[in-house]
Design an enzyme around this catalytic site. Structure first.
Site, mmCIF file in Angstrom:
data_model
loop_
_atom_site.group_PDB
_atom_site.id
_atom_site.type_symbol
_atom_site.label_atom_id
_atom_site.label_comp_id
_atom_site.label_asym_id
_atom_site.label_seq_id
_atom_site.Cartn_x
_atom_site.Cartn_y
_atom_site.Cartn_z
ATOM 1 N N ASP A 1 46.505 46.304 32.417
ATOM 2 C CA ASP A 1 46.581 45.092 31.597
ATOM 3 C C ASP A 1 47.441 45.380 30.376
ATOM 4 O OD1 ASP A 1 45.240 42.283 31.236
ATOM 5 O OD2 ASP A 1 45.179 43.216 29.268
ATOM 6 N N ARG B 1 51.329 40.057 39.763
ATOM 7 C CA ARG B 1 49.903 39.854 40.032
ATOM 8 C C ARG B 1 49.618 39.878 41.529
ATOM 9 N NH1 ARG B 1 48.559 34.873 37.288
ATOM 10 N NH2 ARG B 1 49.337 35.830 35.390
ATOM 11 N N ARG C 1 43.079 37.907 42.233
ATOM 12 C CA ARG C 1 41.923 37.180 42.760
ATOM 13 C C ARG C 1 42.210 36.388 44.032
ATOM 14 N NH1 ARG C 1 40.111 33.887 37.682
ATOM 15 N NH2 ARG C 1 42.271 34.247 37.103
#
Length: 343
Positions: free
Chosen positions: A75, A26, A30
């Site tokens: 994903d 990841r 974010r």
């Protein structure tokens, strides 16, 4: 330096490297301002389906933090849509599968995913590979059969995987039919990623740690073995799971050139037990939320456990958390790169 001689790919093959390579799960996420700016104007599934944007966030992330490999932005659940699942992402929520699988009849309505349905993923890989520095390898990935099947059955996240285990224990025929269907779909999907330019594949089995070794052997092992046997030898494969301390020996038997370790095990002791295989891991992602003294201490402990053995890829035990400081990520990567075996 060609990508084939990059420290990351050499470590995947168990070869000696001048320094320990590092990338982070990841790493496009974010915690990074550039990613948040893209997400403010683009819904998640639209971002995954836009090959230009997926390539952009992939390349931006690896160049911003200086990691040794990029991982394509995508994903694990996308493959479920062409299989017949209704997938949505609510704002601020996790994935929701609106037509969960609860019976053999539900399994029968599914189909094997036609690989061309995910052409946007392959296009993103091609565009990313063209934009990356030649010496930076690109990782493709997929979810593992158990994790994907559990999402399909639970309809979303779960604490105890009760629906998954109910189907396993009460209708093993339906369970194995579902797992076989998922596995066959994944083989074609992964091979297309490799054709498009992915130089390593990571298999994410994020939920498999809920199983006992006995259940893993009976209900999961044959299907993971089918997947890994089918793609073995094309490119290095990283076999990753979380909560898998009791399953690692079985995972190694199932296959993979690299075994991913989470932070719940001692890397050195576990590697000794697993024997002749490369390993990836295994810093607790929460360590990146602390001060740099603690971060240096914990990362140094892992590097000492590895002892400079060929085949270690430094990573977190799972993905970067959204509240993580980019500066701490860069500090960690520099720390790992500068580490000397005798430090």
């Amino acid at each position: 330096m060609s990508e084939d001689q990059s420290p990351f790919l050499k470590a995947c093959r168990g070869e000696k490297t001048d320094y320990t390579p590092i990338w982070l799960m990841r790493q496009a996420g974010r915690y990074m301002q550039e990613y948040r700016e893209v997400r403010e104007r683009t819904p998640f599934m639209d971002l995954c389906a836009n090959s230009d944007l997926a390539a952009e966030v992939t390349v931006t992330a690896v160049e911003r933090i200086g990691a040794d490999a990029a991982i394509i932005f995508s994903d694990i659940l996308l493959i479920l849509v062409p299989m017949g699942m209704d997938l949505t992402y609510g704002k601020g929520e996790g994935p929701i599968l609106g037509n969960p699988i609860r019976s053999g009849a539900d399994v029968d309505r599914l189909c094997e995913a036609p690989p061309e349905a995910l052409s946007f993923v392959y296009e993103a890989i091609r565009k990313t590979r063209a934009s990356l520095k030649p010496e930076t390898p690109l990782i493709g990935f997929c979810g593992a059969p158990f994790t994907l099947a559990s999402y399909m059955i639970e309809g979303g996240g779960s604490r105890n995987y009760a629906e998954t285990k109910t189907l396993m224990y009460t209708d093993s025929g339906a369970w194995h039919a579902l797992m076989n269907l998922v596995s066959r779909s994944l083989v074609k999907y992964v091979k297309k990623q490799i054709e498009a330019g992915a130089q390593v594949i990571q298999i994410f089995d994020s939920w498999v740690g809920c199983l006992s070794p006995e259940d893993y052997r009976e209900f999961v092992f044959p299907h993971v073995r089918l997947l890994l046997d089918s793609i073995s030898g094309d490119v290095p494969v990283i076999h990753f799971g979380t909560g898998t301390a009791t399953l690692l020996d079985e995972q190694k038997k199932a296959g993979g050139d690299v075994i991913g370790l989470d932070w719940r095990v001692n890397l050195g002791e576990t590697w000794d037990r697993l024997g002749n295989v490369s390993v990836q891991g295994n810093l607790d992602p929460c360590t990146l939320l602390g001060d740099r003294e603690t971060l240096s201490k914990r990362a140094g402990e892992i590097l000492r456990q590895a002892g400079g053995r060929p085949g270690h890829i430094f990573n977190l035990g799972h993905g970067v958390l959204p509240m993580t400081s980019v500066d701490n990520v860069k500090f960690l990567i520099d720390f790992v790169h500068e580490w000397k075996v005798d430090a």
